[in-house]
Motif scaffolding. Structure first.
Motif, PDB file in Angstrom:
ATOM      1  N   VAL A   1      19.369  27.785 -15.898  1.00 64.63           N
ATOM      2  CA  VAL A   1      18.100  27.478 -15.226  1.00 64.63           C
ATOM      3  C   VAL A   1      18.358  27.095 -13.770  1.00 64.63           C
ATOM      4  CG1 VAL A   1      16.006  26.076 -15.243  1.00 64.63           C
ATOM      5  CG2 VAL A   1      17.125  26.676 -17.409  1.00 64.63           C
ATOM      6  N   PHE A   2      18.018  28.024 -12.870  1.00 63.98           N
ATOM      7  CA  PHE A   2      18.183  27.819 -11.434  1.00 63.98           C
ATOM      8  C   PHE A   2      16.834  27.979 -10.735  1.00 63.98           C
ATOM      9  CE2 PHE A   2      22.244  29.113 -13.014  1.00 63.98           C
ATOM     10  CZ  PHE A   2      23.203  28.527 -12.200  1.00 63.98           C
ATOM     11  N   SER A   3      16.666  27.248  -9.662  1.00 65.26           N
ATOM     12  CA  SER A   3      15.479  27.416  -8.828  1.00 65.26           C
ATOM     13  C   SER A   3      15.844  27.028  -7.403  1.00 65.26           C
ATOM     14  CB  SER A   3      14.312  26.561  -9.336  1.00 65.26           C
ATOM     15  OG  SER A   3      14.650  25.183  -9.297  1.00 65.26           O
ATOM     16  N   PHE A   4      15.042  27.480  -6.463  1.00 70.50           N
ATOM     17  CA  PHE A   4      15.288  27.086  -5.075  1.00 70.50           C
ATOM     18  C   PHE A   4      13.983  27.081  -4.294  1.00 70.50           C
ATOM     19  CE2 PHE A   4      16.190  31.684  -5.240  1.00 70.50           C
ATOM     20  CZ  PHE A   4      15.385  32.179  -4.211  1.00 70.50           C
TER      21      PHE A   4
ATOM     22  N   THR B   1       5.181  26.114   8.196  1.00 68.77           N
ATOM     23  CA  THR B   1       4.309  25.149   7.509  1.00 68.77           C
ATOM     24  C   THR B   1       4.225  25.369   5.999  1.00 68.77           C
ATOM     25  OG1 THR B   1       2.370  26.547   7.946  1.00 68.77           O
ATOM     26  CG2 THR B   1       2.886  24.830   9.565  1.00 68.77           C
ATOM     27  N   ARG B   2       4.897  26.396   5.492  1.00 67.51           N
ATOM     28  CA  ARG B   2       4.745  26.704   4.063  1.00 67.51           C
ATOM     29  C   ARG B   2       6.098  27.011   3.426  1.00 67.51           C
ATOM     30  NH1 ARG B   2       3.619  31.709   1.352  1.00 67.51           N
ATOM     31  NH2 ARG B   2       3.558  32.665   3.421  1.00 67.51           N
ATOM     32  N   GLU B   3       6.306  26.412   2.252  1.00 65.01           N
ATOM     33  CA  GLU B   3       7.500  26.691   1.463  1.00 65.01           C
ATOM     34  C   GLU B   3       7.099  27.300   0.129  1.00 65.01           C
ATOM     35  OE1 GLU B   3       9.664  23.006   1.149  1.00 65.01           O
ATOM     36  OE2 GLU B   3      10.970  23.576   2.822  1.00 65.01           O
ATOM     37  N   ILE B   4       8.012  28.087  -0.427  1.00 66.58           N
ATOM     38  CA  ILE B   4       7.772  28.706  -1.730  1.00 66.58           C
ATOM     39  C   ILE B   4       8.826  28.204  -2.708  1.00 66.58           C
ATOM     40  CG2 ILE B   4       7.627  30.868  -3.027  1.00 66.58           C
ATOM     41  CD1 ILE B   4       6.916  32.275  -0.429  1.00 66.58           C
ATOM     42  N   ALA B   5       8.358  27.691  -3.849  1.00 68.44           N
ATOM     43  CA  ALA B   5       9.263  27.282  -4.920  1.00 68.44           C
ATOM     44  C   ALA B   5       9.546  28.510  -5.784  1.00 68.44           C
ATOM     45  CB  ALA B   5       8.635  26.176  -5.750  1.00 68.44           C
ATOM     46  N   VAL B   6      10.807  28.879  -5.902  1.00 71.88           N
ATOM     47  CA  VAL B   6      11.187  30.093  -6.627  1.00 71.88           C
ATOM     48  C   VAL B   6      11.954  29.717  -7.893  1.00 71.88           C
ATOM     49  CG1 VAL B   6      12.435  32.280  -6.531  1.00 71.88           C
ATOM     50  CG2 VAL B   6      11.334  31.382  -4.462  1.00 71.88           C
ATOM     51  N   GLU B   7      11.386  30.083  -9.039  1.00 71.17           N
ATOM     52  CA  GLU B   7      12.097  29.919 -10.310  1.00 71.17           C
ATOM     53  C   GLU B   7      12.966  31.161 -10.505  1.00 71.17           C
ATOM     54  OE1 GLU B   7      12.253  27.464 -12.411  1.00 71.17           O
ATOM     55  OE2 GLU B   7      10.817  26.169 -11.371  1.00 71.17           O
ATOM     56  N   TRP B   8      14.273  30.967 -10.546  1.00 74.61           N
ATOM     57  CA  TRP B   8      15.207  32.095 -10.574  1.00 74.61           C
ATOM     58  C   TRP B   8      15.698  32.424 -11.976  1.00 74.61           C
ATOM     59  CZ3 TRP B   8      15.767  35.294  -6.665  1.00 74.61           C
ATOM     60  CH2 TRP B   8      16.856  36.176  -6.623  1.00 74.61           C
ATOM     61  N   GLY B   9      15.612  31.462 -12.879  1.00 75.53           N
ATOM     62  CA  GLY B   9      16.159  31.683 -14.217  1.00 75.53           C
ATOM     63  C   GLY B   9      17.673  31.572 -14.194  1.00 75.53           C
ATOM     64  N   ASN B  10      18.368  32.514 -14.838  1.00 71.55           N
ATOM     65  CA  ASN B  10      19.834  32.497 -14.821  1.00 71.55           C
ATOM     66  C   ASN B  10      20.354  33.370 -13.678  1.00 71.55           C
ATOM     67  OD1 ASN B  10      19.679  35.198 -15.740  1.00 71.55           O
ATOM     68  ND2 ASN B  10      19.680  34.527 -17.876  1.00 71.55           N
ATOM     69  N   LEU B  11      21.672  33.545 -13.632  1.00 71.13           N
ATOM     70  CA  LEU B  11      22.277  34.291 -12.527  1.00 71.13           C
ATOM     71  C   LEU B  11      22.367  35.791 -12.791  1.00 71.13           C
ATOM     72  CD1 LEU B  11      25.168  31.851 -11.502  1.00 71.13           C
ATOM     73  CD2 LEU B  11      22.910  32.116 -10.468  1.00 71.13           C
TER      74      LEU B  11
ATOM     75  N   LEU C   1      10.664  34.304 -10.991  1.00 72.78           N
ATOM     76  CA  LEU C   1      11.408  35.551 -11.141  1.00 72.78           C
ATOM     77  C   LEU C   1      12.392  35.484 -12.305  1.00 72.78           C
ATOM     78  CD1 LEU C   1      12.217  36.231  -7.372  1.00 72.78           C
ATOM     79  CD2 LEU C   1      10.392  37.239  -8.750  1.00 72.78           C
ATOM     80  N   SER C   2      12.220  34.487 -13.171  1.00 75.86           N
ATOM     81  CA  SER C   2      13.143  34.350 -14.304  1.00 75.86           C
ATOM     82  C   SER C   2      13.083  35.574 -15.215  1.00 75.86           C
ATOM     83  CB  SER C   2      12.834  33.076 -15.092  1.00 75.86           C
ATOM     84  OG  SER C   2      11.477  33.057 -15.509  1.00 75.86           O
ATOM     85  N   SER C   3      11.910  36.204 -15.268  1.00 75.88           N
ATOM     86  CA  SER C   3      11.772  37.506 -15.934  1.00 75.88           C
ATOM     87  C   SER C   3      11.344  38.492 -14.854  1.00 75.88           C
ATOM     88  CB  SER C   3      10.730  37.449 -17.057  1.00 75.88           C
ATOM     89  OG  SER C   3      11.110  36.535 -18.064  1.00 75.88           O
ATOM     90  N   PRO C   4      12.285  39.123 -14.179  1.00 75.70           N
ATOM     91  CA  PRO C   4      11.968  39.907 -12.980  1.00 75.70           C
ATOM     92  C   PRO C   4      11.024  41.078 -13.203  1.00 75.70           C
ATOM     93  CG  PRO C   4      14.219  40.312 -13.706  1.00 75.70           C
ATOM     94  CD  PRO C   4      13.721  39.155 -14.500  1.00 75.70           C
ATOM     95  N   PHE C   5      10.906  41.543 -14.441  1.00 82.61           N
ATOM     96  CA  PHE C   5      10.015  42.667 -14.700  1.00 82.61           C
ATOM     97  C   PHE C   5       8.593  42.211 -15.026  1.00 82.61           C
ATOM     98  CE2 PHE C   5      14.292  44.222 -15.676  1.00 82.61           C
ATOM     99  CZ  PHE C   5      14.352  45.281 -14.783  1.00 82.61           C
ATOM    100  N   SER C   6       8.409  40.885 -15.101  1.00 85.08           N
ATOM    101  CA  SER C   6       7.057  40.336 -15.263  1.00 85.08           C
ATOM    102  C   SER C   6       6.953  39.054 -14.437  1.00 85.08           C
ATOM    103  CB  SER C   6       6.758  40.048 -16.737  1.00 85.08           C
ATOM    104  OG  SER C   6       7.768  39.217 -17.299  1.00 85.08           O
ATOM    105  N   PRO C   7       7.045  39.185 -13.120  1.00 85.01           N
ATOM    106  CA  PRO C   7       7.037  38.009 -12.244  1.00 85.01           C
ATOM    107  C   PRO C   7       5.664  37.347 -12.184  1.00 85.01           C
ATOM    108  CG  PRO C   7       6.931  39.994 -10.937  1.00 85.01           C
ATOM    109  CD  PRO C   7       7.133  40.441 -12.357  1.00 85.01           C
TER     110      PRO C   7
END
Length: 228
Positions: free
Chosen positions: A172-175, A182-192, A219-225
């Motif tokens: 479980v990774f995120s960044f 003025t804007r940041e995006i929280a990205v759920e990456w899942g695994n490597l 993006l943890s499931s990249p084919f269904s983001p």
């Protein structure tokens, strides 16, 4: 008979002369005041106060015999200073000078209030300057190193905008990434896994006009983001 005696005498004389020469050189190098440290300098230190600390840690003093300075041992001692990346000691016999050249490690991230180098080793720079690197949040240093692995798997144009990386577990990774000033995006990456696919999906989604205000991307499931 006389020639044999003369030859033996010459050999003895030569051996005696060589021995005397070796003793004289050893005396000059190790005990006389001819070859001693006359000057000591530190190059590459960020300040004079830090240079003074390195001089002290080296244990070298003006007046020390040059031949008795163990450069490898001193390099090993100075290498224990966490922020030092490289140490070199140059000795000039004719001038009686010692130059200690040092270079700092380059920080790539922060973790638990300390800086990390590319190998994930913690260190602190000698001067408390603000370093613009991402902060990694993890429970162990091993997980923090995996955070570095994620960071370096990202292309430079994406990596340079990452402000923080979170590693909850090996799966479980995120960044957080700056989309604008003025804007940041929280990205759920899942695994490597599937990083190349995730990067392509990220680029595609971020380029869509309807996503110009999003603050979350899964993006943890990249084919269904998922974007929000």
């Amino acid at each position: 008979m006389d020639s044999a005696v003369n030859a033996k005498g010459k050999k003895t004389a030569i051996a005696t002369l060589l021995l005397a020469t070796v003793i004289a050189i050893a005396y000059l190098l190790g005990w006389s005041s001819v070859f001693v440290v006359k000057s000591l300098a530190v190059r590459g230190a960020p300040s004079t106060s830090v240079a003074a600390i390195i001089e002290t840690r080296s244990g070298i003093h003006v007046g020390d015999k040059l031949a008795r300075i163990e450069t490898r041992k001193i390099q090993s001692t100075l290498s224990d200073i966490s922020w030092l990346d490289h140490v070199n000691i140059a000795r000039n016999w004719l001038r009686g000078s010692i130059v200690i050249s040092v270079s700092e490690k380059s920080p790539v991230a922060k973790f638990r209030g300390h800086l990390l180098d590319e190998q994930g080793s913690e260190f602190d720079l000698p001067q408390s300057a603000k370093v613009p690197v991402p902060t990694i949040t993890a429970t162990t240093q091993q997980l923090a190193k995996l955070g570095l692995l994620l960071m370096y798997s990202l292309p430079e144009d994406i990596r340079s905008k990452v402000s923080g990386i979170s590693v909850a577990s090996r799966q479980v990774f995120s960044f957080t990434i700056a989309a604008s000033s003025t804007r940041e995006i929280a990205v759920e990456w899942g695994n490597l896994e599937d990083s190349e696919v995730k990067i392509k999906v990220y680029r595609t989604l971020i380029a869509l006009p309807e996503n110009r205000k999003i603050i979350f991307m899964d993006l943890s499931s990249p084919f269904s983001p998922i974007v929000k």
